[in-house]
Design a protein around this motif. Structure first.
Motif, PDB file in Angstrom:
ATOM      1  N   MET A   1       0.861  -1.146  -0.005  1.00  0.00           N
ATOM      2  CA  MET A   1       0.169   0.076  -0.043  1.00  0.00           C
ATOM      3  C   MET A   1       1.067   1.125  -0.089  1.00  0.00           C
ATOM      4  SD  MET A   1      -3.269  -0.921  -0.318  1.00  0.00           S
ATOM      5  CE  MET A   1      -4.277  -2.494   0.008  1.00  0.00           C
ATOM      6  N   ALA A   2       0.454   2.428  -0.054  1.00  0.00           N
ATOM      7  CA  ALA A   2       1.168   3.587  -0.138  1.00  0.00           C
ATOM      8  C   ALA A   2       1.529   4.145   1.164  1.00  0.00           C
ATOM      9  CB  ALA A   2       0.089   4.708  -0.845  1.00  0.00           C
ATOM     10  N   ALA A  30       4.837   1.985   0.334  1.00  0.00           N
ATOM     11  CA  ALA A  30       5.618   2.581  -0.632  1.00  0.00           C
ATOM     12  C   ALA A  30       6.471   3.859   0.045  1.00  0.00           C
ATOM     13  CB  ALA A  30       5.123   3.230  -2.032  1.00  0.00           C
ATOM     14  N   ALA A  31       5.337   4.677   0.875  1.00  0.00           N
ATOM     15  CA  ALA A  31       5.723   5.815   1.590  1.00  0.00           C
ATOM     16  C   ALA A  31       6.015   5.722   3.067  1.00  0.00           C
ATOM     17  CB  ALA A  31       4.709   7.025   1.247  1.00  0.00           C
ATOM     18  N   HIS A  65       7.068  -3.622   6.142  1.00  0.00           N
ATOM     19  CA  HIS A  65       8.274  -3.292   5.299  1.00  0.00           C
ATOM     20  C   HIS A  65       7.707  -1.663   4.823  1.00  0.00           C
ATOM     21  CE1 HIS A  65       9.309  -7.520   4.929  1.00  0.00           C
ATOM     22  NE2 HIS A  65       7.961  -7.781   5.017  1.00  0.00           N
ATOM     23  N   THR A  66       8.939  -1.211   4.358  1.00  0.00           N
ATOM     24  CA  THR A  66       8.484   0.226   3.652  1.00  0.00           C
ATOM     25  C   THR A  66       9.710   0.368   2.835  1.00  0.00           C
ATOM     26  OG1 THR A  66       7.903   2.584   3.901  1.00  0.00           O
ATOM     27  CG2 THR A  66       9.780   1.786   5.787  1.00  0.00           C
ATOM     28  N   LEU A  67       9.132   0.823   1.440  1.00  0.00           N
ATOM     29  CA  LEU A  67      10.338   1.527   0.665  1.00  0.00           C
ATOM     30  C   LEU A  67      10.702   2.840   1.218  1.00  0.00           C
ATOM     31  CD1 LEU A  67       8.717   0.411  -2.787  1.00  0.00           C
ATOM     32  CD2 LEU A  67      10.168  -0.858  -1.147  1.00  0.00           C
ATOM     33  N   ALA A  68      10.257   3.494   2.103  1.00  0.00           N
ATOM     34  CA  ALA A  68      10.582   4.666   2.792  1.00  0.00           C
ATOM     35  C   ALA A  68      10.738   5.984   1.644  1.00  0.00           C
ATOM     36  CB  ALA A  68      12.133   4.577   3.227  1.00  0.00           C
ATOM     37  N   GLU A  69       9.820   5.975   0.722  1.00  0.00           N
ATOM     38  CA  GLU A  69       9.622   6.905  -0.302  1.00  0.00           C
ATOM     39  C   GLU A  69       8.829   8.257   0.380  1.00  0.00           C
ATOM     40  OE1 GLU A  69      10.972   7.223  -3.566  1.00  0.00           O
ATOM     41  OE2 GLU A  69      11.916   5.628  -2.598  1.00  0.00           O
TER      42      GLU A  69
END
Length: 238
Positions: A1-2, A30-31, A65-69
């Motif tokens: 998810m975002a 993602a964020a 988890h996070t992509l940390a955008e």
């Protein structure tokens, strides 16, 4: 998810039910949530929201988890696509739930592209330098409702392909969402009521009315070329 809390709002009940069946549950954003405060700086609120995401996932035996955008800057570009594919390569998902193609904000729509790309690409041997598990394959892919269930371009409610009863899980879903205290507290102060949880319950009740139950979550299955076409959610969670 975002963003942290999107999964809890849109598909938390289904994640709980899958976990109860013995599935490994992963929540990925993602964020990093760095725009989720009126008062705190980006780094401070991002750190808080990461811990809230970890706590919410942990409450159902899952992993965060996070992509940390950065918030409002999620984009489908080469670097972020690579991060998403690499994450999928590590998790090796069997079933993926993400945002629909059309939603109320672009972070959601761009996350849709990242998840869809990663779902298709991660089993391809040369798509990532990370090790590929022998059983890696294109997973079942579902789109959760857009926020409020509305197509933002027409204002009409979207029609789901799959509606899952979460009546028995609604209290645990609320507890999961309540882990995101930074968002809950802000809305509680602004609205003078626990709107964060009440809004989730109202919409879950609305979706429940489609199948004659108290609470439900709705999804649309991606049926494009090479993706599995049997409705796995319906088969697992009748």
């Amino acid at each position: 998810m975002a963003h942290p809390d999107d999964a809890e709002i849109l598909c938390g009940g289904v994640l709980i039910r899958l976990g109860q069946l013995g599935w490994d549950v992963h929540i990925a954003t993602a964020a990093n949530g760095d725009c989720g405060s009126e008062n705190l700086g980006r780094e401070e609120i991002a750190a808080i929201r990461k811990q809230e995401g970890i706590a919410a996932a942990h409450s159902i035996g899952g992993t965060y988890h996070t992509l940390a955008e950065p918030d409002v800057n999620v984009v489908f570009d080469q670097a972020t696509n690579r991060k998403a594919i690499d994450l999928f390569r590590q998790i090796n998902p069997t079933l993926v739930i993400t945002h629909p193609r059309e939603d109320y904000m672009l972070d959601h729509e761009q996350t849709h592209l990242l998840a869809r790309s990663a779902a298709f690409s991660f089993p391809i041997p040369n798509a990532s330098s990370l090790p590929r598990l022998p059983n890696a394959h294109i997973p079942h892919l579902y789109y959760a409702d857009p926020v409020e269930g509305k197509d933002p371009y027409t204002g009409q409610m979207v029609t789901p392909t799959t509606v899952i009863d979460i009546s028995a899980q609604i209290d645990q879903k609320a507890e999961m969402l309540a882990c995101h205290a930074s968002q809950r507290d802000w809305l509680r102060a602004h609205h003078g009521m626990d709107e964060y949880l009440e809004a989730m319950k109202r919409f879950s009740a609305h979706r429940g009315s489609l199948i004659g139950v108290d609470y439900a979550e709705a999804f649309r299955q991606h049926l494009g070329h090479a993706f599995p076409e049997n409705d796995l959610l319906a088969e697992l969670l009748q």
